[in-house]
Structure formats: structure tokens, C-alpha cells
Design a protein around this motif. Structure first.
Motif, mmCIF file in Angstrom:
data_model
loop_
_atom_site.group_PDB
_atom_site.id
_atom_site.type_symbol
_atom_site.label_atom_id
_atom_site.label_comp_id
_atom_site.label_asym_id
_atom_site.label_seq_id
_atom_site.Cartn_x
_atom_site.Cartn_y
_atom_site.Cartn_z
ATOM 1 N N SER A 238 -44.640 -12.500 43.304
ATOM 2 C CA SER A 238 -45.504 -13.631 43.654
ATOM 3 C C SER A 238 -46.822 -13.145 44.218
ATOM 4 O O SER A 238 -46.936 -12.026 44.721
ATOM 5 C CB SER A 238 -44.807 -14.539 44.682
ATOM 6 O OG SER A 238 -44.711 -13.880 45.929
ATOM 7 N N VAL A 239 -47.819 -14.016 44.108
ATOM 8 C CA VAL A 239 -49.120 -13.805 44.725
ATOM 9 C C VAL A 239 -49.398 -15.052 45.550
ATOM 10 O O VAL A 239 -49.398 -16.161 45.022
ATOM 11 C CB VAL A 239 -50.233 -13.608 43.675
ATOM 12 C CG1 VAL A 239 -51.590 -13.490 44.349
ATOM 13 C CG2 VAL A 239 -49.944 -12.396 42.803
ATOM 14 N N VAL A 240 -49.599 -14.861 46.846
ATOM 15 C CA VAL A 240 -49.836 -15.989 47.743
ATOM 16 C C VAL A 240 -51.165 -15.788 48.450
ATOM 17 O O VAL A 240 -51.418 -14.723 49.020
ATOM 18 C CB VAL A 240 -48.703 -16.126 48.786
ATOM 19 C CG1 VAL A 240 -49.018 -17.208 49.806
ATOM 20 C CG2 VAL A 240 -47.372 -16.386 48.104
ATOM 21 N N VAL A 241 -52.004 -16.808 48.417
ATOM 22 C CA VAL A 241 -53.253 -16.830 49.174
ATOM 23 C C VAL A 241 -53.162 -18.051 50.073
ATOM 24 O O VAL A 241 -52.962 -19.166 49.591
ATOM 25 C CB VAL A 241 -54.484 -16.916 48.253
ATOM 26 C CG1 VAL A 241 -55.764 -17.018 49.073
ATOM 27 C CG2 VAL A 241 -54.546 -15.709 47.327
ATOM 28 N N THR A 242 -53.280 -17.827 51.368
ATOM 29 C CA THR A 242 -53.110 -18.918 52.312
ATOM 30 C C THR A 242 -54.062 -18.754 53.494
ATOM 31 O O THR A 242 -54.654 -17.692 53.672
ATOM 32 C CB THR A 242 -51.640 -19.001 52.789
ATOM 33 O OG1 THR A 242 -51.447 -20.179 53.537
ATOM 34 C CG2 THR A 242 -51.253 -17.789 53.619
#
Length: 161
Positions: free
Chosen positions: A97-101
């Protein structure tokens, strides 16, 4: 045993080098990799500039969807970089996964450790904004707060300093 790695990136100029090292570890351990980028909240100065110069309707639009659009754009950029940097690599499918938060970096990273059930966190020793050789403030906080082992990859090995 390492089954899941959380790679934390600031998307700086050393990101591709760090990602390459993470993928080498993932290949050796057959671990899945989750990639996380945390966008810090705007500071008081930036908020005051927006307050002064943006019309009310623009501020309302920014609050409604502007930040989400920015985060989506960053996430797309990260995913695109991964595709172009790792096209044809046999272990690129290990990226889970790739998460930007948004959030305070160290706290958000520690929450993501729990969410992903990571066994190892991989970070660089400093961001591009830190003096060479110095350990960055976020890296220090992660080392202090992380409930799991942290692998810190020295950036000076790239820069020769």
C-alpha cells in the motif's frame, strides 16, 4: 521474523535510494512493504496568509476539498514514481500500500505501525531540510515512540559526508 515493513518517506531527494534499500530488505525477507508519507498541518503563518489573502468562498472550498485534492495528488505522484522506478523489478509486487495522510508525523507514523501491523519501520536519518550528519527531529521521535524496531538508513552514505 519480518513479514511487513513500513517505509516512511518525506518524498525528498533521497527517497529513491531509501526505497531501493527497503525493497532489498523486502526481497531478502519476503516481506510486504507499506509506504507512508505524512503531510504536516499548516503552521500559524500559512494559516494567517490564507486568512488574509483568500476570499471566503475560496477558503471554504479549500477546507471542503482542497487538502484532500492535494493529498490525492501527492499519493498519485508517489505511486507513479514507484511504477517508473520499479518497473520490471521482480519484487515490486511486494509493495502492499501507499498512504498519504495529514497529521503530526511521529504520532501518525506510530498509529500506522499499529494499523499495518508492521514488524519493522524503515526511515532515513534526516530529511533534506536537516544539516548533513544530523539526525532529524522526526527520526528521533520515531526512535523514541515506535513500539517496534526501527531501521534508520544513513543518508550520509549517499552524500559522502
Amino acid at each position: 521474523m519480518i513479514e511487513r515493513i513500513l517505509f516512511v518517506t518525506d518524498l525528498g531527494m533521497f527517497g529513491p535510494y531509501l526505497l531501493k534499500k527497503v525493497m532489498e530488505i523486502a526481497q531478502q525477507t519476503n516481506a510486504a512493504v507499506d509506504i507512508l508519507h505524512v503531510v504536516e498541518p499548516m503552521g500559524v503563518f500559512a494559516e494567517s496568509i490564507l486568512e488574509i489573502y483568500l476570499p471566503e468562498e475560496d477558503k471554504a472550498q479549500l477546507r471542503r476539498s482542497g487538502i484532500d485534492n492535494v493529498l490525492s495528488s501527492i499519493q498519485a505522484r508517489v505511486e507513479d514514481t514507484i511504477r517508473t522506478e520499479y518497473v520490471g523489478l521482480e519484487n515490486s509486487d511486494q509493495i502492499s500500500s501507499v498512504v498519504v495522510t495529514r497529521g503530526e508525523p511521529a504520532e501518525t507514523i506510530c498509529k500506522q505501525i499499529l494499523n499495518t501491523q508492521a514488524d519493522l519501520v524503515v526511515i532515513g536519518n534526516h530529511s533534506q531540510n536537516t544539516k548533513q550528519g544530523a539526525v532529524g527531529a522526526v527520526a528521533v521521535k520515531i526512535l523514541q515512540m515506535s513500539p517496534i524496531p526501527v531501521l534508520m538508513i544513513p543518508i550520509h552514505s549517499v552524500t559522502g559526508v
